[in-house]
Write an enzyme that holds these catalytic residues in place. Structure first.
Site, PDB file in Angstrom:
ATOM      1  N   THR A 150      -7.344  -5.757  -0.568  1.00  0.00           N
ATOM      2  CA  THR A 150      -6.305  -6.080   0.132  1.00  0.00           C
ATOM      3  C   THR A 150      -6.270  -7.640   0.796  1.00  0.00           C
ATOM      4  O   THR A 150      -5.417  -8.345   0.726  1.00  0.00           O
ATOM      5  CB  THR A 150      -6.264  -5.182   1.511  1.00  0.00           C
ATOM      6  OG1 THR A 150      -6.244  -3.778   1.247  1.00  0.00           O
ATOM      7  CG2 THR A 150      -5.198  -5.821   2.285  1.00  0.00           C
ATOM      8  N   ASP A 172       0.855  -1.347   0.101  1.00  0.00           N
ATOM      9  CA  ASP A 172      -0.033   0.078   0.002  1.00  0.00           C
ATOM     10  C   ASP A 172       0.798   1.269   0.009  1.00  0.00           C
ATOM     11  O   ASP A 172       0.598   2.270  -0.799  1.00  0.00           O
ATOM     12  CB  ASP A 172      -0.718   0.088   1.355  1.00  0.00           C
ATOM     13  CG  ASP A 172      -1.817  -1.134   1.274  1.00  0.00           C
ATOM     14  OD1 ASP A 172      -2.387  -1.515   0.257  1.00  0.00           O
ATOM     15  OD2 ASP A 172      -2.680  -1.419   2.027  1.00  0.00           O
TER      16      ASP A 172
END
Length: 355
Positions: free
Chosen positions: A142, A48
């Protein structure tokens, strides 16, 4: 090829997303895919942070006067030295193999610059609804990224509150209508889908160097019967923020197949599934009346669907306002479907909810 006023933005943005896609796959190749320690989300966090730093570095260098909204800020990095160093290494060591393409991008040159770039996405300085704002989600999906399934690297450009450019890099997506979490591209690097307002949508293979050739994505079929709808949803993870029971009742009301024909965790991947022809609609009725989606979970993907002939509205059939900052503040829930039958979906939602 059709020309449009966002040619440079599309080129730089596509290169930036492609580099970030390479970065995320690079991290996955360094770990045992799908077997992360549940008490340690470090690999995900690194992806990320590093992808956000990489993308913002490229966009801010090319368009320094534009604002940027990103999902992450640097707080966790500043508090965790090992995480910081691993992120720095990944963000600064990943480059496109084609030197000419890489020359259009920028890479942080100092650790302080990397932190500042990440935080640039967390603290946009623009008045909501005005000017040019890029939105990005470095890793949308995710949970499925961790398990080597479908996820998206997302970038969009909003001008005066309206989406004008969407770029979605899908590193595990094969070029097929069979969009599924476990149907992963094993021979290539996935695919890149782009949309420009008023100029349709295109798809091209993701690579590791220069951008590869693209082709037009066909528009969705304008069906008229509810029974012709094929919904995409998520039912595999209990943490879903949507009311799956209401989604099922809407499908039943319309005579559409249920369970939903495509199951995807990533919000942006649901728009991709529509573009690939795997399905043609979805609804989201949030569990909480206070819930509002984050802008980066939908901007760009919404434009992709719209350019292919779908309407995207809230549960009342009102247009989505992308000029309210970090959330879709004025939008409660979502209805996406072919323009020809979208009104029927909205009425079905209202009927089921008693609204």
């Amino acid at each position: 090829m059709t020309t449009h006023p966002y040619t440079k933005e599309l080129h730089i943005g596509s290169l930036a997303v492609q580099r970030a896609a390479v970065l995320t796959k690079k991290l996955l190749s360094q770990v045992d895919k799908g077997h992360f320690d549940k008490s340690d989300d470090t690999p995900v966090t690194i992806a990320d942070f590093a992808a956000q730093a990489s993308i913002i570095a490229a966009i801010h260098n090319a368009f320094p006067n534009d604002s940027i909204i990103g999902e992450e800020d640097s707080t966790a990095l500043r508090e965790n030295a090992p995480l910081f160093e691993r992120t720095w290494e990944l963000a600064t060591s990943t480059h496109l193999e084609d030197e000419e393409s890489e020359s259009h991008l920028h890479t942080p040159t100092t650790r302080d610059e990397m932190l500042s770039l990440i935080d640039m996405g967390a603290k946009p300085q623009l008045t909501p609804g005005t000017g040019r704002v890029w939105t990005l989600d470095p890793v949308d999906g995710t949970a499925t990224f961790m398990t080597g399934q479908q996820y998206a690297v997302c970038l969009s450009l909003i001008q005066d509150g309206v989406q004008v450019l969407g770029i979605l890099g899908c590193p595990n997506l094969p070029d097929t209508k069979n969009v599924h979490e476990d149907n992963v591209d094993k021979t290539g690097h996935g695919n890149l889908l782009t949309a420009v307002a008023g100029h349709g949508a295109r798809i091209q293979p993701l690579g590791t160097g220069a951008l590869l050739s693209s082709r037009n994505i066909p528009r969705v079929e304008q069906v008229t019967s509810g029974s012709d709808l094929r919904f995409v949803d998520t039912g595999s993870t209990p943490a879903s923020s949507g009311r799956l029971d209401i989604h099922a009742a809407v499908a039943s009301h319309l005579g559409a197949p249920w369970p939903h024909t495509v199951d995807l965790w990533s919000a942006q991947m649901r728009y991709v599934a529509i573009a690939m022809g795997a399905c043609n609609a979805f609804v989201k009725v949030p569990k909480s009346e206070k819930y509002r989606s984050k802008i980066w979970d939908h901007s760009g993907g919404m434009l992709l669907a719209q350019e292919l002939g779908c309407l995207v509205t809230d549960l009342q059939g009102q247009a989505v306002d992308c000029g309210r900052g970090r959330t879709l503040e004025g939008c409660y829930g979502m209805v996406v479907g072919p323009a020809s039958v979208h009104g029927k979906i909205v009425e079905a939602v209202k009927s089921v909810r008693g609204a």
